[in-house]
Design a protein around this motif. Structure first.
Motif, PDB file in Angstrom:
ATOM      1  N   LYS A  89      -3.299  -7.381  -2.761  1.00 31.88           N
ATOM      2  CA  LYS A  89      -2.686  -8.357  -1.714  1.00 31.88           C
ATOM      3  C   LYS A  89      -1.214  -8.687  -1.713  1.00 31.88           C
ATOM      4  O   LYS A  89      -0.439  -8.870  -0.908  1.00 31.88           O
ATOM      5  N   TRP A  90      -0.802  -8.506  -3.249  1.00 30.30           N
ATOM      6  CA  TRP A  90       0.572  -8.714  -3.334  1.00 30.30           C
ATOM      7  C   TRP A  90       1.292  -7.613  -2.777  1.00 30.30           C
ATOM      8  O   TRP A  90       2.376  -8.161  -2.030  1.00 30.30           O
ATOM      9  N   PHE A  91       0.987  -6.485  -2.738  1.00 27.13           N
ATOM     10  CA  PHE A  91       1.867  -5.452  -2.264  1.00 27.13           C
ATOM     11  C   PHE A  91       1.840  -5.366  -0.578  1.00 27.13           C
ATOM     12  O   PHE A  91       2.715  -4.982  -0.011  1.00 27.13           O
ATOM     13  N   ASN A  92       0.572  -5.852  -0.122  1.00 23.41           N
ATOM     14  CA  ASN A  92       0.530  -5.822   1.225  1.00 23.41           C
ATOM     15  C   ASN A  92       1.317  -6.825   1.767  1.00 23.41           C
ATOM     16  O   ASN A  92       1.811  -6.660   3.045  1.00 23.41           O
ATOM     17  N   GLU A  93       1.519  -8.011   1.205  1.00 23.86           N
ATOM     18  CA  GLU A  93       2.264  -9.156   1.572  1.00 23.86           C
ATOM     19  C   GLU A  93       3.925  -8.835   1.449  1.00 23.86           C
ATOM     20  O   GLU A  93       4.753  -9.095   2.051  1.00 23.86           O
ATOM     21  N   ASN A  94       4.144  -8.218   0.291  1.00 26.14           N
ATOM     22  CA  ASN A  94       5.474  -8.109  -0.310  1.00 26.14           C
ATOM     23  C   ASN A  94       6.220  -6.874   0.083  1.00 26.14           C
ATOM     24  O   ASN A  94       7.429  -6.801   0.096  1.00 26.14           O
ATOM     25  N   LEU A  95       5.594  -5.595  -0.120  1.00 24.29           N
ATOM     26  CA  LEU A  95       6.159  -4.484   0.096  1.00 24.29           C
ATOM     27  C   LEU A  95       6.841  -4.114   1.452  1.00 24.29           C
ATOM     28  O   LEU A  95       8.039  -3.752   1.405  1.00 24.29           O
TER      29      LEU A  95
END
Length: 101
Positions: free
Chosen positions: A89-95
């Motif tokens: 979820k962090w990667f989906n939001e921040n990448l």
């Protein structure tokens, strides 16, 4: 459903069972060409200084590659070596923001 799957679901609940399924999926890569390449990249790594054009993403709890990045580094709190799975979820939001920067 295997005995391990049943044990995980019984002992830890559905969330852990889903995580075990993800681990099985992503850790089951057995393509010889890929594994040879990946092992060579780790064993032959020789970059002493951070690349100035790279953005590094590192977990603060990675036991395999402890955080030591001095370059343009984003540290993910609670991130481990498998954070691309566990922190998706962090990667989906921040990448996307990191790629565009």
């Amino acid at each position: 459903m295997s005995n391990i799957d049943l044990l995980a679901k019984y002992a830890f609940g559905e969330t852990v069972k889903k995580r075990v399924d993800l681990y099985k999926k992503y850790l089951s890569v057995s393509d010889k060409t890929y594994l040879d390449w990946a092992i060579k990249q780790v064993v032959c790594w020789d970059q002493e200084e951070p690349h100035p054009d790279a953005t590094y993403i590192h977990g603060d709890n990675d036991a395999v590659f402890p955080h030591s990045c001095g370059g343009n580094c984003t540290v993910v709190k609670g991130g481990t070596h498998i954070m691309v799975i566990s922190k998706y979820k962090w990667f989906n939001e921040n990448l996307p923001k990191l790629i565009e920067a």
